[in-house]
Design an enzyme around this catalytic site. Structure first.
Site, PDB file in Angstrom:
ATOM      1  N   ASP A 106      -2.734 -17.869   2.185  1.00 37.48           N
ATOM      2  CA  ASP A 106      -3.936 -18.461   1.601  1.00 37.48           C
ATOM      3  C   ASP A 106      -4.390 -19.680   2.400  1.00 37.48           C
ATOM      4  O   ASP A 106      -5.592 -19.882   2.628  1.00 37.48           O
ATOM      5  CB  ASP A 106      -3.722 -18.806   0.128  1.00 37.48           C
ATOM      6  CG  ASP A 106      -2.467 -19.632  -0.128  1.00 37.48           C
ATOM      7  OD1 ASP A 106      -1.590 -19.705   0.756  1.00 37.48           O
ATOM      8  OD2 ASP A 106      -2.356 -20.200  -1.231  1.00 37.48           O
ATOM      9  N   TYR A 110       0.813  -1.216   0.000  1.00 38.58           N
ATOM     10  CA  TYR A 110       0.000   0.000   0.000  1.00 38.58           C
ATOM     11  C   TYR A 110       0.850   1.271   0.000  1.00 38.58           C
ATOM     12  O   TYR A 110       0.335   2.356  -0.270  1.00 38.58           O
ATOM     13  CB  TYR A 110      -0.931   0.021   1.218  1.00 38.58           C
ATOM     14  CG  TYR A 110      -2.004  -1.038   1.199  1.00 38.58           C
ATOM     15  CD1 TYR A 110      -2.319  -1.740   0.042  1.00 38.58           C
ATOM     16  CD2 TYR A 110      -2.720  -1.349   2.345  1.00 38.58           C
ATOM     17  CE1 TYR A 110      -3.307  -2.708   0.027  1.00 38.58           C
ATOM     18  CE2 TYR A 110      -3.712  -2.314   2.342  1.00 38.58           C
ATOM     19  CZ  TYR A 110      -3.997  -2.989   1.187  1.00 38.58           C
ATOM     20  OH  TYR A 110      -4.979  -3.957   1.178  1.00 38.58           O
ATOM     21  N   LYS A 125       3.548 -15.225   2.085  1.00 38.30           N
ATOM     22  CA  LYS A 125       3.575 -16.077   0.894  1.00 38.30           C
ATOM     23  C   LYS A 125       5.028 -16.312   0.497  1.00 38.30           C
ATOM     24  O   LYS A 125       5.466 -15.927  -0.594  1.00 38.30           O
ATOM     25  CB  LYS A 125       2.773 -15.427  -0.236  1.00 38.30           C
ATOM     26  CG  LYS A 125       1.266 -15.503  -0.048  1.00 38.30           C
ATOM     27  CD  LYS A 125       0.720 -16.919  -0.226  1.00 38.30           C
ATOM     28  CE  LYS A 125       0.752 -17.327  -1.688  1.00 38.30           C
ATOM     29  NZ  LYS A 125       0.240 -18.716  -1.868  1.00 38.30           N
ATOM     30  N   ASP A 165     -10.558  -8.858   7.956  1.00 36.03           N
ATOM     31  CA  ASP A 165     -11.967  -8.760   7.579  1.00 36.03           C
ATOM     32  C   ASP A 165     -12.633 -10.135   7.545  1.00 36.03           C
ATOM     33  O   ASP A 165     -13.797 -10.276   7.935  1.00 36.03           O
ATOM     34  CB  ASP A 165     -12.105  -8.087   6.212  1.00 36.03           C
ATOM     35  CG  ASP A 165     -12.043  -6.569   6.306  1.00 36.03           C
ATOM     36  OD1 ASP A 165     -11.852  -6.053   7.421  1.00 36.03           O
ATOM     37  OD2 ASP A 165     -12.166  -5.907   5.264  1.00 36.03           O
ATOM     38  N   ASP A 174      -5.046  -6.955   5.896  1.00 40.31           N
ATOM     39  CA  ASP A 174      -6.287  -6.313   5.486  1.00 40.31           C
ATOM     40  C   ASP A 174      -7.342  -7.371   5.158  1.00 40.31           C
ATOM     41  O   ASP A 174      -8.500  -7.293   5.593  1.00 40.31           O
ATOM     42  CB  ASP A 174      -5.999  -5.429   4.263  1.00 40.31           C
ATOM     43  CG  ASP A 174      -7.099  -4.426   3.963  1.00 40.31           C
ATOM     44  OD1 ASP A 174      -8.100  -4.403   4.713  1.00 40.31           O
ATOM     45  OD2 ASP A 174      -6.957  -3.680   2.989  1.00 40.31           O
TER      46      ASP A 174
END
Length: 369
Positions: free
Chosen positions: A226, A142, A193, A254, A250
């Site tokens: 993942d 970001y 990852k 959520d 992020d």
């Protein structure tokens, strides 16, 4: 000793409504527990733009840097949708996070037994759930450079974002997660990852370094992000503290939020480095937004904002027992079947307004003495 200082930025929409209930609880602590705070208030978001032409005035920013903690309600609303990006209400919140250097975002996902049926998962999977996701907040994809949309060599365009992390950025948020784990169940799972991203390899190596050299007493595991998402929906209670980067944090926070069934229940904390007094720079806020559709109707659920104050008691003011008192009062009210509109389900309950919920929690606090 001086009282700890707290800056309240109620903000927009339902922010002032839910913050009013928090102020009742702050007052209760002064009257009933002898715990006093020096409280100041100011504007952020759309209401600040209405007065100052900016979503965060420089004087307000200066106050935020001086106090022990900031408690924020919500920002934004349709009234401000057409403003230039640079002065949208959300820019005020982003400026607070940036200038306070709040690099560690704590997102608890706690499922009270009385609300387990609100989750989209089966009751036995989520009842009693109590985990925290620690998200790195000030670096990663970001913020990395270069970024932008550029013409390519084929007459089209290319969008570029850069995932970038340094040793220091990873180690400081890892320390935050390990410190948190020591207060809880002494277990951290780091997610990245590393199988496809060099930044993920560095993340795994640096988190492991912090563990081996500074926190060998805390159990550490690693998981691809993942796979972590799958495990959060399969059996979330296997986790205690999860630490991850900005992008994956992020997404995963959520996902974890919806395990509990209602955004109106979820607090958060954003922490920085300790100041001279040992307290970290800190911003506490509910996860929910400004909810303009229910503003002024007495329907807003104040629990997320109240639990954000409980997080401030625990992490900024080292008052863990008092934080637990607030959390137990919330649990008692829910167990008694009291429900704001967002918590009314097929099993029923007693409908209650925003102020009614605040009053009920105060009564439960009284009963705890």
């Amino acid at each position: 000793m001086a009282n700890p200082s707290l800056l309240i930025l109620a903000g927009d929409g339902i922010g002032p409504e839910v913050m009013a209930e928090v102020k009742k609880i702050i007052g209760w602590f002064g009257t009933k527990r002898g715990v006093h705070f020096d409280v100041s208030e100011d504007l952020v978001g759309g209401c600040a733009y209405d007065v100052h032409g900016t979503p965060l005035h420089d004087d307000t920013m200066a106050k935020a840097l001086q106090v022990d903690a900031v408690l924020l309600g919500a920002v934004g609303g349709p009234k401000y949708d057409t403003l230039d990006f640079s002065v949208k209400p959300e820019r005020g919140l982003l400026r607070l996070r940036k200038e306070m250097d709040l690099f560690s975002n704590l997102r608890p996902a706690q499922c009270f037994d009385a609300l387990a049926d609100f989750s989209s998962l089966k009751r036995d999977i989520v009842a009693g759930l109590d985990i925290v996701i620690v998200r790195e907040l000030t670096s990663g994809v970001y913020f990395g450079e270069p970024r932008g949309i550029f013409p390519d060599n084929e007459g089209g365009r290319v969008g570029v974002n850069t995932q970038r992390y340094t040793t220091n950025e990873i180690r400081r948020v890892a320390r935050s997660a390990f410190e948190l784990a020591r207060r809880r169940n002494n277990k951290v799972c780091s997610m990245e990852k590393a199988n496809v991203m060099e930044s993920g390899i560095l993340w795994r190596e640096e988190v492991q370094w912090v563990h081996d050299n500074e926190y060998p007493d805390v159990e550490l595991s690693h998981m691809y992000a993942d796979a972590g998402a799958m495990q959060l929906t399969r059996w979330p209670k296997q986790f205690d503290v999860i630490v991850t980067d900005n992008l994956f944090g992020d997404l995963l926070s959520d996902l974890a939020a919806m395990l509990t069934g209602s955004l109106g229940m979820l607090p958060s904390a954003s922490l920085g480095a300790p100041a001279a007094n040992g307290r970290p720079k800190a911003l506490y806020e509910p996860v929910h937004g400004s909810a303009p559709d229910i503003t002024g109707k007495g329907l807003a659920n104040p629990i997320a904002c109240i639990l954000s104050f409980a997080m401030a008691l625990r992490y900024s003011f080292d008052l863990g027992d008092e934080a637990a008192r607030v959390e137990a009062a919330v649990e008692k009210v829910l167990a008694d079947g009291l429900r704001t509109a967002d918590l009314m389900g097929p099993e029923g309950g007693t409908p209650i307004s925003t102020t009614g919920m605040g009053d009920a929690i105060i009564a439960a606090l009284d009963a705890s003495l």
